[in-house]
Design an enzyme around this catalytic site. Structure first.
Site, PDB file in Angstrom:
ATOM      1  N   LYS A 116       0.838  -1.199   0.000  1.00 50.03           N
ATOM      2  CA  LYS A 116       0.000   0.000   0.000  1.00 50.03           C
ATOM      3  C   LYS A 116       0.877   1.255   0.000  1.00 50.03           C
ATOM      4  O   LYS A 116       0.525   2.259  -0.612  1.00 50.03           O
ATOM      5  CB  LYS A 116      -0.910   0.018   1.238  1.00 50.03           C
ATOM      6  CG  LYS A 116      -2.009  -1.046   1.238  1.00 50.03           C
ATOM      7  CD  LYS A 116      -2.971  -0.796   2.406  1.00 50.03           C
ATOM      8  CE  LYS A 116      -3.660  -2.041   2.914  1.00 50.03           C
ATOM      9  NZ  LYS A 116      -4.700  -2.588   2.081  1.00 50.03           N
ATOM     10  N   GLU A 200      -2.171   7.249   8.159  1.00 46.28           N
ATOM     11  CA  GLU A 200      -2.872   8.294   7.415  1.00 46.28           C
ATOM     12  C   GLU A 200      -4.019   8.849   8.230  1.00 46.28           C
ATOM     13  O   GLU A 200      -4.440   8.267   9.231  1.00 46.28           O
ATOM     14  CB  GLU A 200      -3.342   7.780   6.046  1.00 46.28           C
ATOM     15  CG  GLU A 200      -4.374   6.692   6.099  1.00 46.28           C
ATOM     16  CD  GLU A 200      -4.684   6.095   4.722  1.00 46.28           C
ATOM     17  OE1 GLU A 200      -3.828   6.135   3.819  1.00 46.28           O
ATOM     18  OE2 GLU A 200      -5.794   5.574   4.571  1.00 46.28           O
ATOM     19  N   HIS A 235     -13.626  -3.098   9.435  1.00 42.84           N
ATOM     20  CA  HIS A 235     -13.033  -2.683   8.164  1.00 42.84           C
ATOM     21  C   HIS A 235     -13.168  -3.758   7.099  1.00 42.84           C
ATOM     22  O   HIS A 235     -12.401  -3.798   6.143  1.00 42.84           O
ATOM     23  CB  HIS A 235     -11.561  -2.301   8.316  1.00 42.84           C
ATOM     24  CG  HIS A 235     -11.341  -1.234   9.345  1.00 42.84           C
ATOM     25  ND1 HIS A 235     -11.897   0.007   9.229  1.00 42.84           N
ATOM     26  CD2 HIS A 235     -10.657  -1.248  10.500  1.00 42.84           C
ATOM     27  CE1 HIS A 235     -11.547   0.723  10.278  1.00 42.84           C
ATOM     28  NE2 HIS A 235     -10.802  -0.010  11.067  1.00 42.84           N
ATOM     29  N   ARG A 292      -6.717  -8.474  -8.438  1.00 47.67           N
ATOM     30  CA  ARG A 292      -7.346  -9.800  -8.528  1.00 47.67           C
ATOM     31  C   ARG A 292      -8.838  -9.597  -8.735  1.00 47.67           C
ATOM     32  O   ARG A 292      -9.327  -8.474  -8.740  1.00 47.67           O
ATOM     33  CB  ARG A 292      -7.143 -10.538  -7.208  1.00 47.67           C
ATOM     34  CG  ARG A 292      -7.670  -9.703  -6.027  1.00 47.67           C
ATOM     35  CD  ARG A 292      -7.682 -10.477  -4.734  1.00 47.67           C
ATOM     36  NE  ARG A 292      -7.740  -9.604  -3.567  1.00 47.67           N
ATOM     37  CZ  ARG A 292      -8.852  -9.141  -3.027  1.00 47.67           C
ATOM     38  NH1 ARG A 292     -10.026  -9.425  -3.562  1.00 47.67           N
ATOM     39  NH2 ARG A 292      -8.816  -8.370  -1.962  1.00 47.67           N
TER      40      ARG A 292
HETATM   41  P1  ADP Z   1      -7.719  -3.725   3.082  1.00 48.38           P
HETATM   42  O1  ADP Z   1      -6.510  -4.039   2.275  1.00 48.38           O
HETATM   43  O2  ADP Z   1      -7.757  -4.445   4.359  1.00 48.38           O
HETATM   44  O3  ADP Z   1      -8.953  -3.843   2.263  1.00 48.38           O
HETATM   45  P2  ADP Z   1      -8.037  -0.826   2.832  1.00 48.38           P
HETATM   46  O4  ADP Z   1      -6.893   0.119   2.779  1.00 48.38           O
HETATM   47  O5  ADP Z   1      -8.723  -1.103   1.556  1.00 48.38           O
HETATM   48  O6  ADP Z   1      -7.535  -2.185   3.490  1.00 48.38           O
HETATM   49  O7  ADP Z   1      -9.080  -0.280   3.897  1.00 48.38           O
HETATM   50  C1  ADP Z   1     -10.148  -1.087   4.355  1.00 48.38           C
HETATM   51  C2  ADP Z   1     -11.240  -0.228   4.950  1.00 48.38           C
HETATM   52  O8  ADP Z   1     -10.757   0.572   6.030  1.00 48.38           O
HETATM   53  C3  ADP Z   1     -11.852   0.776   4.011  1.00 48.38           C
HETATM   54  O9  ADP Z   1     -12.841   0.204   3.211  1.00 48.38           O
HETATM   55  C4  ADP Z   1     -12.399   1.822   4.959  1.00 48.38           C
HETATM   56  O10 ADP Z   1     -13.596   1.401   5.544  1.00 48.38           O
HETATM   57  C5  ADP Z   1     -11.373   1.859   6.047  1.00 48.38           C
HETATM   58  N1  ADP Z   1     -10.386   2.902   5.810  1.00 48.38           N
HETATM   59  C6  ADP Z   1      -9.244   2.778   5.112  1.00 48.38           C
HETATM   60  N2  ADP Z   1      -8.565   3.936   5.089  1.00 48.38           N
HETATM   61  C7  ADP Z   1      -9.290   4.821   5.795  1.00 48.38           C
HETATM   62  C8  ADP Z   1      -9.114   6.200   6.168  1.00 48.38           C
HETATM   63  N3  ADP Z   1      -8.033   6.885   5.818  1.00 48.38           N
HETATM   64  N4  ADP Z   1     -10.077   6.803   6.896  1.00 48.38           N
HETATM   65  C9  ADP Z   1     -11.177   6.132   7.272  1.00 48.38           C
HETATM   66  N5  ADP Z   1     -11.386   4.839   6.989  1.00 48.38           N
HETATM   67  C10 ADP Z   1     -10.463   4.172   6.251  1.00 48.38           C
HETATM   68  P1  ADP Z   2     -12.465  -7.847  -1.262  1.00 47.72           P
HETATM   69  O1  ADP Z   2     -11.634  -6.614  -1.137  1.00 47.72           O
HETATM   70  O2  ADP Z   2     -12.317  -8.617  -2.513  1.00 47.72           O
HETATM   71  O3  ADP Z   2     -13.860  -7.645  -0.889  1.00 47.72           O
HETATM   72  P2  ADP Z   2     -11.287  -8.720   1.175  1.00 47.72           P
HETATM   73  O4  ADP Z   2     -10.310  -7.592   1.205  1.00 47.72           O
HETATM   74  O5  ADP Z   2     -12.332  -8.808   2.207  1.00 47.72           O
HETATM   75  O6  ADP Z   2     -11.950  -8.850  -0.238  1.00 47.72           O
HETATM   76  O7  ADP Z   2     -10.449 -10.061   1.145  1.00 47.72           O
HETATM   77  C1  ADP Z   2     -10.725 -11.017   0.188  1.00 47.72           C
HETATM   78  C2  ADP Z   2     -10.724 -12.363   0.747  1.00 47.72           C
HETATM   79  O8  ADP Z   2      -9.422 -12.818   0.661  1.00 47.72           O
HETATM   80  C3  ADP Z   2     -11.138 -12.474   2.189  1.00 47.72           C
HETATM   81  O9  ADP Z   2     -12.477 -12.829   2.314  1.00 47.72           O
HETATM   82  C4  ADP Z   2     -10.266 -13.567   2.679  1.00 47.72           C
HETATM   83  O10 ADP Z   2     -10.895 -14.812   2.562  1.00 47.72           O
HETATM   84  C5  ADP Z   2      -9.129 -13.594   1.748  1.00 47.72           C
HETATM   85  N1  ADP Z   2      -7.924 -13.084   2.314  1.00 47.72           N
HETATM   86  C6  ADP Z   2      -7.594 -11.822   2.590  1.00 47.72           C
HETATM   87  N2  ADP Z   2      -6.359 -11.753   3.076  1.00 47.72           N
HETATM   88  C7  ADP Z   2      -5.886 -13.007   3.099  1.00 47.72           C
HETATM   89  C8  ADP Z   2      -4.659 -13.610   3.472  1.00 47.72           C
HETATM   90  N3  ADP Z   2      -3.649 -12.909   3.936  1.00 47.72           N
HETATM   91  N4  ADP Z   2      -4.524 -14.940   3.339  1.00 47.72           N
HETATM   92  C9  ADP Z   2      -5.523 -15.681   2.864  1.00 47.72           C
HETATM   93  N5  ADP Z   2      -6.709 -15.174   2.487  1.00 47.72           N
HETATM   94  C10 ADP Z   2      -6.896 -13.862   2.614  1.00 47.72           C
HETATM   95 MG    MG Z   3      -9.300  -2.806   0.625  1.00 50.96          MG
END
Ligand code: ADP
Ligand code: ADP
Ligand code: MG
Length: 660
Positions: A116, A200, A235, A292
């Site tokens: 990220k 952030e 989240h 993906r």
């Molecule tokens: P992940 O890889 O786990 O999906 P993301 O960076 O996409 O992580 O963030 C997941 C969720 O966390 C977002 O959908 C949002 O709800 C929350 N989030 C992420 N960044 C912020 C932010 N700067 N401020 C508020 N909420 C955030």
């Molecule tokens: P999306 O952003 O596609 O909605 P998520 O961020 O919730 O999905 O993560 C996608 C899926 O990938 C999760 O439901 C989980 O099953 C799987 N996943 C996420 N991180 C990992 C990980 N580190 N190892 C294995 N599976 C993972």
């Molecule tokens: Mg995300």
């Protein structure tokens, strides 16, 4: 086009990929762990190869074994699904070296977006808007604390390698910073093997809006509009919909073009998602790119009439994108709900067990109709602690959002699971709640509406008890002319009445039923007797009339427990034989137990220590998440039964605790 592919995944996504492959006449090879020998994804593929023990690191994350399986079975390409190896650039490289096509983006694009922090540095250069923060290389705690102070609280700490909502901590003030950083890094290293974090600004009331992009090897890159995934817990997405409510056409185009620019900046090929976080005023910032197929891709498929897995296969085989930007349009509205084996009332803790009964809405194949279910489990299958506890995705389509909402509520009502806890009743409250129904969306929706989404435990209504009674009596008297001839009973109010004692976790219900020439009289929980009749029955589905009320429900009996599904709620009524002794309530042993199987990652209390209510005593890690075991009230720690690194079983006592 390929003639045989290997699917390097399990569960619903493996089944979903197999369905498209079958439709296109492509043979499929499943891989599976020892825990999945009888899994649905193995059954739906043409061949299957065992790749190792249950733990993902020893099976679904073993790229070498998966590649060997592909070679051995003559597969030409590997579809990684999501999770597991789907965003692993080394695996994509290894596929190429083995002469296999990786059905996904080039490894270079995965590397560019994999971190990220690095992705943000890249997007900054491409002039894509970013949330204010620090996403550099320095990881020293004092330095990061200083950066957080500069950004201004609340600050969000994120694992740079994170995903699935894991490895994130909101920090409210400078004094909390270092504890949060340590906890974040612990989770990051155990989940992703990399403890690098970024910090952030934590936005207030933001929406999560993401754009589906698709690129081919011929230089075409398009967007398939947006999905709103604002409704989240921890989240992690719970409900997703397309299109995003209230999205003006110009902003849709602006976000779509920003997403395409982000994809082009890394030479993207295949399906990808650019996630944005948006303020209520519509301003949006790049969050991350998922390189993906996304869990929630079906809502996009439903509104665009496409099969994104087919597109992935065609692009991977070198074909051009099936459609160009101007050929795409939005039709109607789609909503997806993730049905999880979990307990919303207990902090959404995963629930492990066997799906002893699984009743799904009258449906539907995956590409047809208005209700689609993508599922990787069948009745009798288990949700194990080894993998994600998702049972299925329920996706509905309607001409507009209102119709989609109604369809979703209906479908949830018809979704019946016995054997473990699910979030189905919670999802129904969520769908019907004012906030979601009124499209008042932001990522805090669940927390903000806590009181309506988690209503105080209500005793079972008279109609639920009457449904259970009807099923009980119906099953007992099948064939008998006089249902009451054989049964023992009591005298009540001058008539011959039978005592039916039910109970659930909230209350006990002393119900009585008596048989009269006119029909049954039913008294729920000592209430005044009312006429009860079964007006229709279809298997386990009953329609009843109780006094002036009519009710419908499905009643499934599991031993002495009657599961009543009615009006979106699930009542679990235990019937006790009135002749038997009332069960003795088990004394509270003064022990705090593990909420699920897992590993102890930190012991924060010591023997003999006085602690206050709510104080964290032990931290466990289970299913890649940390769970804090806190003092239930003020008291003294009597004994600590496990140490850091110990593996503990579900329900194992972790420490002895006594009230001060
Ligand atoms: P992940 O890889 O786990 O999906 P993301 O960076 O996409 O992580 O963030 C997941 C969720 O966390 C977002 O959908 C949002 O709800 C929350 N989030 C992420 N960044 C912020 C932010 N700067 N401020 C508020 N909420 C955030
Ligand atoms: P999306 O952003 O596609 O909605 P998520 O961020 O919730 O999905 O993560 C996608 C899926 O990938 C999760 O439901 C989980 O099953 C799987 N996943 C996420 N991180 C990992 C990980 N580190 N190892 C294995 N599976 C993972
Ligand atoms: Mg995300």
């Amino acid at each position: 086009m390929f003639t045989k592919i290997l699917i390097a995944n399990r569960g619903e996504i493996a089944c979903r990929v197999a369905a498209t492959a079958r439709r296109l006449g492509i043979k499929t090879v499943a891989v599976y762990s020892e825990a999945d020998a009888n899994a649905k994804h193995v059954a739906v593929c043409d061949e299957a190869v065992l790749i190792g023990p249950a733990a993902a690191k020893e099976s679904y994350l073993r790229g070498d074994k998966i590649i060997a399986a592909a070679k051995a079975t003559g597969a030409q390409a590997i579809h990684p699904g999501y999770g597991f190896l789907s965003e692993n650039a080394e695996f994509a490289d290894a596929c190429a070296e083995a002469g296999l096509v990786f059905i996904g983006p080039p490894a270079s694009a995965m590397r560019a977006m994999g971190s990220k922090s690095a992705a943000k540095q890249l997007m900054e250069k491409a002039n894509v808007p970013l949330v204010p923060g620090y996403h550099g290389e320095q990881q020293d705690a004092d330095f990061l604390n200083g950066e957080a102070d500069r950004i201004g609280y609340p600050v969000l700490l994120k694992a740079s390698a994170g995903g699935g909502g894991k490895g994130m901590r909101v920090v409210e003030s400078s004094t909390q910073f270092k504890d949060a950083l340590a906890s974040c890094k612990r989770e990051a290293i155990s989940s992703f093997g990399d403890d690098k974090v970024l910090a952030e600004k934590y936005l207030q009331r933001p929406r999560h809006i993401e754009i589906q992009v698709f690129a081919d090897t011929l230089g075409n890159c398009i967007y398939l509009f947006e999905r709103d995934c604002s409704v989240q817990r921890r989240h992690q997405k719970v409900l997703e919909e397309a299109p995003a409510p209230g999205m003006p056409a110009e902003r849709r185009a602006a976000m779509g073009e920003a997403a395409v620019a982000a994809a082009r900046a890394v030479g993207y090929v295949g399906a990808g998602t650019v996630e944005f976080i948006a303020n209520q005023d519509g301003s949006f910032y790049f969050m991350e790119m998922n390189t993906r197929l996304q869990v929630e891709h079906p809502v996009t498929e439903m509104i665009t009439g496409t099969d994104l897995v087919e597109w992935q296969l065609r692009v991977a085989a070198g074909e051009p994108l099936p459609k160009q930007q101007h050929q795409l349009a939005i039709h109607g509205h789609a909503i997806e709900a993730r049905i999880y084996a979990e307990n919303p009332e207990k902090g959404f803790l995963p629930s492990i067990g066997t799906l002893r009964h699984l009743g799904t809405p009258a449906a539907v194949s995956f590409e047809l109709g208005d209700v689609r279910i993508d599922s990787g489990v069948r009745e009798g299958d288990a949700i194990s602690p080894f993998y994600d506890p998702m049972i299925a995705k329920l996706i509905v389509h309607g001409a507009d959002r209102k119709q989609a909402l109604v369809r979703m509520a209906q479908a949830l009502e018809q979704y019946h699971v016995v054997g473990l806890n699910t979030n189905i009743a919670f999802l129904k409250r969520l769908i019907e709640g004012q906030a979601f129904a009124g499209a008042d969306l932001d990522t805090g929706l669940i927390e903000r509406n806590h009181d309506t989404l988690f209503p105080a435990a209500q005793p079972a209504p008279a109609t639920a008890l009457a449904l259970a009674a009807a099923a009980l009596l119906g099953s007992e008297n099948s064939g008998a002319a006089d249902p009451w001839g054989q049964t023992s009973g009591w005298r009540m109010n001058q008539s011959y009445a039978r005592h039916l004692a039910f109970s659930d976790e909230h209350a006990s219900y002393d119900s009585y039923v008596s048989y009269r020439r006119e029909g049954w009289l039913f008294s729920a929980s000592n209430e005044a007797p009312q006429a009860l009749s079964v007006t229709a029955r279809d298997g386990s589905a009953y329609s009843i009339q109780l006094g002036g009320q009519s009710a419908r429900g499905t009643v499934l009996r599991d031993g002495d427990v009657f599961h009543v599904f009615s009006n979106g709620a699930h009542y679990q009524l235990t019937w006790s034989d009135p002749m038997a002794h009332a069960g003795e309530t088990e004394a509270e042993g003064g022990r705090l137990t593990a909420p699920m199987p897992g590993k102890v990652v930190a012991v924060l209390a010591s023997k003999g220590q006085e602690v206050r209510k709510g104080e964290a005593l032990v931290i466990m890690e289970a299913m890649k998440m940390e769970h804090t075991i806190a003092a239930p009230h003020d008291g003294v720690v009597d004994d600590i039964l496990y140490g850091v690194g110990d593996q503990v079983a579900d329900g194992a006592p972790l420490l002895a605790f006594k009230t001060a």
